[in-house]
Every structure is written in C-alpha cells, then in structure tokens.
Design a protein around this motif. Structure first.
Motif, PDB file in Angstrom:
ATOM      1  N   ASN A   1     -23.016  56.872 -15.799  1.00 42.32           N
ATOM      2  CA  ASN A   1     -23.022  56.551 -14.503  1.00 42.32           C
ATOM      3  C   ASN A   1     -21.833  55.766 -14.315  1.00 42.32           C
ATOM      4  O   ASN A   1     -20.830  55.753 -13.350  1.00 42.32           O
ATOM      5  CB  ASN A   1     -24.168  56.250 -13.717  1.00 42.32           C
ATOM      6  CG  ASN A   1     -25.181  57.499 -13.626  1.00 42.32           C
ATOM      7  OD1 ASN A   1     -24.643  58.608 -13.735  1.00 42.32           O
ATOM      8  ND2 ASN A   1     -26.412  57.112 -13.578  1.00 42.32           N
ATOM      9  N   ILE A   2     -21.685  54.362 -14.959  1.00 43.83           N
ATOM     10  CA  ILE A   2     -20.720  53.410 -14.805  1.00 43.83           C
ATOM     11  C   ILE A   2     -19.554  54.171 -15.197  1.00 43.83           C
ATOM     12  O   ILE A   2     -18.616  53.824 -14.448  1.00 43.83           O
ATOM     13  CB  ILE A   2     -20.967  52.069 -15.283  1.00 43.83           C
ATOM     14  CG1 ILE A   2     -22.425  51.523 -14.539  1.00 43.83           C
ATOM     15  CG2 ILE A   2     -20.072  51.231 -15.234  1.00 43.83           C
ATOM     16  CD1 ILE A   2     -23.106  50.272 -15.126  1.00 43.83           C
ATOM     17  N   LEU A   3     -19.561  54.647 -16.211  1.00 43.88           N
ATOM     18  CA  LEU A   3     -18.226  55.033 -16.953  1.00 43.88           C
ATOM     19  C   LEU A   3     -17.598  56.343 -16.208  1.00 43.88           C
ATOM     20  O   LEU A   3     -16.368  56.611 -16.223  1.00 43.88           O
ATOM     21  CB  LEU A   3     -18.354  55.416 -18.194  1.00 43.88           C
ATOM     22  CG  LEU A   3     -18.828  54.348 -19.615  1.00 43.88           C
ATOM     23  CD1 LEU A   3     -19.396  54.980 -20.893  1.00 43.88           C
ATOM     24  CD2 LEU A   3     -17.695  53.683 -19.712  1.00 43.88           C
ATOM     25  N   ASP A   4     -18.540  56.951 -15.246  1.00 42.56           N
ATOM     26  CA  ASP A   4     -17.878  57.645 -14.518  1.00 42.56           C
ATOM     27  C   ASP A   4     -17.386  59.084 -15.181  1.00 42.56           C
ATOM     28  O   ASP A   4     -16.243  59.446 -14.685  1.00 42.56           O
ATOM     29  CB  ASP A   4     -16.978  57.189 -13.090  1.00 42.56           C
ATOM     30  CG  ASP A   4     -16.888  58.284 -12.165  1.00 42.56           C
ATOM     31  OD1 ASP A   4     -17.711  59.216 -11.967  1.00 42.56           O
ATOM     32  OD2 ASP A   4     -15.964  57.944 -11.282  1.00 42.56           O
ATOM     33  N   CYS A   5     -18.102  59.434 -16.233  1.00 37.07           N
ATOM     34  CA  CYS A   5     -17.676  60.704 -17.024  1.00 37.07           C
ATOM     35  C   CYS A   5     -18.683  61.316 -17.035  1.00 37.07           C
ATOM     36  O   CYS A   5     -20.015  60.946 -17.310  1.00 37.07           O
ATOM     37  CB  CYS A   5     -17.176  60.338 -18.515  1.00 37.07           C
ATOM     38  SG  CYS A   5     -15.769  58.980 -18.786  1.00 37.07           S
ATOM     39  N   THR A   6     -18.643  62.835 -16.993  1.00 34.83           N
ATOM     40  CA  THR A   6     -19.509  63.908 -16.827  1.00 34.83           C
ATOM     41  C   THR A   6     -20.269  64.126 -18.032  1.00 34.83           C
ATOM     42  O   THR A   6     -21.343  64.466 -18.288  1.00 34.83           O
ATOM     43  CB  THR A   6     -19.219  65.059 -16.198  1.00 34.83           C
ATOM     44  OG1 THR A   6     -18.366  65.720 -17.079  1.00 34.83           O
ATOM     45  CG2 THR A   6     -18.568  64.817 -14.720  1.00 34.83           C
ATOM     46  N   HIS A   7     -19.601  63.993 -19.208  1.00 33.31           N
ATOM     47  CA  HIS A   7     -20.356  64.589 -20.553  1.00 33.31           C
ATOM     48  C   HIS A   7     -19.615  63.427 -21.634  1.00 33.31           C
ATOM     49  O   HIS A   7     -18.613  62.890 -21.558  1.00 33.31           O
ATOM     50  CB  HIS A   7     -19.895  66.103 -20.847  1.00 33.31           C
ATOM     51  CG  HIS A   7     -20.408  66.761 -19.910  1.00 33.31           C
ATOM     52  ND1 HIS A   7     -20.016  67.142 -18.476  1.00 33.31           N
ATOM     53  CD2 HIS A   7     -21.492  67.836 -20.057  1.00 33.31           C
ATOM     54  CE1 HIS A   7     -20.642  68.261 -17.861  1.00 33.31           C
ATOM     55  NE2 HIS A   7     -21.694  68.437 -18.816  1.00 33.31           N
ATOM     56  N   TYR A   8     -20.659  63.604 -22.789  1.00 32.84           N
ATOM     57  CA  TYR A   8     -20.198  62.893 -23.912  1.00 32.84           C
ATOM     58  C   TYR A   8     -20.486  63.530 -25.166  1.00 32.84           C
ATOM     59  O   TYR A   8     -21.342  64.388 -25.298  1.00 32.84           O
ATOM     60  CB  TYR A   8     -20.639  61.334 -24.004  1.00 32.84           C
ATOM     61  CG  TYR A   8     -21.921  61.250 -24.932  1.00 32.84           C
ATOM     62  CD1 TYR A   8     -21.741  60.731 -26.181  1.00 32.84           C
ATOM     63  CD2 TYR A   8     -23.042  61.673 -24.429  1.00 32.84           C
ATOM     64  CE1 TYR A   8     -22.762  60.727 -27.001  1.00 32.84           C
ATOM     65  CE2 TYR A   8     -24.284  61.580 -25.126  1.00 32.84           C
ATOM     66  CZ  TYR A   8     -23.855  60.827 -26.615  1.00 32.84           C
ATOM     67  OH  TYR A   8     -25.389  60.819 -27.386  1.00 32.84           O
ATOM     68  N   THR A   9     -19.640  63.503 -26.259  1.00 30.58           N
ATOM     69  CA  THR A   9     -19.972  63.871 -27.594  1.00 30.58           C
ATOM     70  C   THR A   9     -19.998  62.637 -28.477  1.00 30.58           C
ATOM     71  O   THR A   9     -19.066  61.646 -28.294  1.00 30.58           O
ATOM     72  CB  THR A   9     -19.446  64.958 -27.999  1.00 30.58           C
ATOM     73  OG1 THR A   9     -19.951  65.698 -28.928  1.00 30.58           O
ATOM     74  CG2 THR A   9     -17.856  64.889 -28.204  1.00 30.58           C
ATOM     75  N   SER A  10     -20.258  62.924 -29.768  1.00 33.11           N
ATOM     76  CA  SER A  10     -19.942  61.915 -30.898  1.00 33.11           C
ATOM     77  C   SER A  10     -19.691  62.598 -32.009  1.00 33.11           C
ATOM     78  O   SER A  10     -20.229  63.589 -32.441  1.00 33.11           O
ATOM     79  CB  SER A  10     -21.158  60.733 -31.086  1.00 33.11           C
ATOM     80  OG  SER A  10     -22.379  61.336 -31.363  1.00 33.11           O
TER      81      SER A  10
END
Length: 267
Positions: free
Chosen positions: A190-199
């Motif tokens: 939420n702080i990063l303000d990005c909707t998705h992530y992957t690794s």
C-alpha cells in the motif's frame, strides 16, 4: 507343559519381556525427529518436530500429508526444494502474480528472526508492477530500483499473458520496479503504491532470458549454526534443543539426551 508348569511361566515371562522391550524400541525410534516430509529430506538446522533442529528455526516448517510449508506471519509458502550444500530453500507464494496468473497484491512478511537467519538470497529480486506515478520508489526512493540484467517493464508487460492487462487498461507502459527484499520488508504494498508484485530467483543466470522462462519464487539463504551438530551426528545422535531453555542437545533416544554426543547412550 501346562500353564502351571514353572518352565512354562518362565518362558511366558521371557517372551513378554522381549515383546515389551521391542515395543519400547519401536516407540522410541518412531518418535525421534522425522527426517523426511513426503519426498523432501529434513536435516539440521531444520526440524518438523518440536525440539528437533536448531532453535533459531523453530516452528518455521510445517509438514502436511502432501507438502512441506515455510511459515511466516503473512502465510504458508510451499517449499519446492531445500539445498543443504548451498544452504538455500526455494519457496513459492501461491498468492503471487506470475506470467500466467494475475493475483491481488499482498505483503510478504517475515519475522525479525527470519529476516536475520533465513532472508531472501541476494539473487532473488522482487518486481513491483503497475505502480502509481506517486509511488515512493519512483520519487524519493527511486534509488531502490535497479536494472535487472537489461530487462524492462515494457518487456515484462509485453511477454506475459497476465501482465498484458496493464498495457490494455492504461494504453501505456505503467511503471515497475526491480528491487530487493529490503524494500518490501520496510514498505508495504500500500505504501509502495503498486498493485501487484512477483519475485524471481537465480537472476544472475537470466540475462537474455525472457520473462516466460524466469524462475518465479523466492529463494531463501540461511547460515548453519555451529553448535556441535557434526559431533553429535557422528556419534549416532540427532541434533536438537531443549524446548524450554533452547540449549543444544544431542538426542540419543526418547529418554536420553546428551550435551555434546551420545557416546554409549544411543539405542
């Protein structure tokens, strides 16, 4: 020979004693530390039974009927492999987005102990996708993003079926960020303000390799506590710890523990 015959009574008592000793032996060996969870070996410093392995890794693993899981405050993550020579554990987040599936974002959270003893390896990166132009990693903390083997956001969004949606919805290339675990450790999605992530892991070997062939998951790297386990194992014991004091013990049987090695105590 009758039931009243002294020799019959002695023979019966002898057989009963042998049976009791055998059953005690089976119970003792069965309740020692398990060494496998399905097809994955469980060796020091890990344990799936309390008091087994090293105390730093206590209650981090859970063995189900089908899988072995790594437990963190944010969830249970299926363990794909444990490499005891390289001291690495590869886990997969079932809620993580990949090239083939788009998942709602969530945070990957580890305890302070886990972050110190078994953090994501240096060759594991986190990819923050579809970030707002107001995201801190695009502004004040833009130095947290780095070039990943020449790969770009446009390549990521264009190659993967699931990520193409970002292109379609915005009619552009939304910002993304290739970063390390420390970024997602100290800032929530939420702080990063990005909707998705992957690794992705083993990133050093992915130069020139397209996103479809990346290794999706999180590789953890751990260090081996030098508490005398090698000496214990050579004596026939199993390395563990006292569940109350968390002091190292060499487990010889269900009733006998030693501080260093089993000596003549092992079953």
């Amino acid at each position: 020979m009758t039931s009243q015959d002294p020799s019959f009574v002695l023979l019966f008592r002898f057989k009963l004693t042998v049976l009791i000793i055998f059953l005690q032996f089976l119970a003792a060996t069965a309740s020692l530390c398990r060494t496998f969870c399905n097809n994955i070996p469980i060796n020091y410093p890990f344990g799936i039974d309390d008091g087994c392995g090293a105390p730093q890794f206590r209650r981090m693993l859970n063995c189900s009927a089908t899988d072995l899981f790594f437990l963190t405050p944010s969830g249970s993550y299926k363990i794909q492999t444990i490499d005891y020579n390289k001291k690495t554990v590869v886990i997969f987040d079932p809620s993580m987005s990949t090239c083939s599936i788009l998942q709602p974002h969530h945070d990957f959270i580890m305890t302070e102990i886990q972050s110190a003893t078994i953090p994501p390896s240096p060759d594991t990166i986190f990819v923050l996708m579809n970030c707002s132009i107001d995201s801190p990693v695009l502004n004040h903390y833009r130095s947290l993003c780095f070039n990943f083997s020449g790969h770009s956001c446009d390549e990521l969004y264009g190659s993967c079926t699931s990520f193409k949606l970002f292109h379609i919805l915005s009619n552009a290339t939304p910002p993304c960020c290739f970063t390390t675990y420390d970024t997602v450790r100290f800032m929530s999605m939420n702080i990063l303000d990005c909707t998705h992530y992957t690794s992705v892991y083993n990133v050093d070997a992915l130069k020139g390799v397209g996103p479809l062939d990346w290794l999706y998951g999180i590789k953890l790297s751990y260090s081996l506590p030098d508490l005398g386990c090698e000496r214990c194992a050579k004596s026939g014991g199993t390395c563990g710890f006292d569940v109350e004091t968390q002091v190292f013990v060499c487990i010889c049987s269900t009733t006998t523990n030693a501080t260093r090695d089993c000596g003549n105590y092992c079953l």
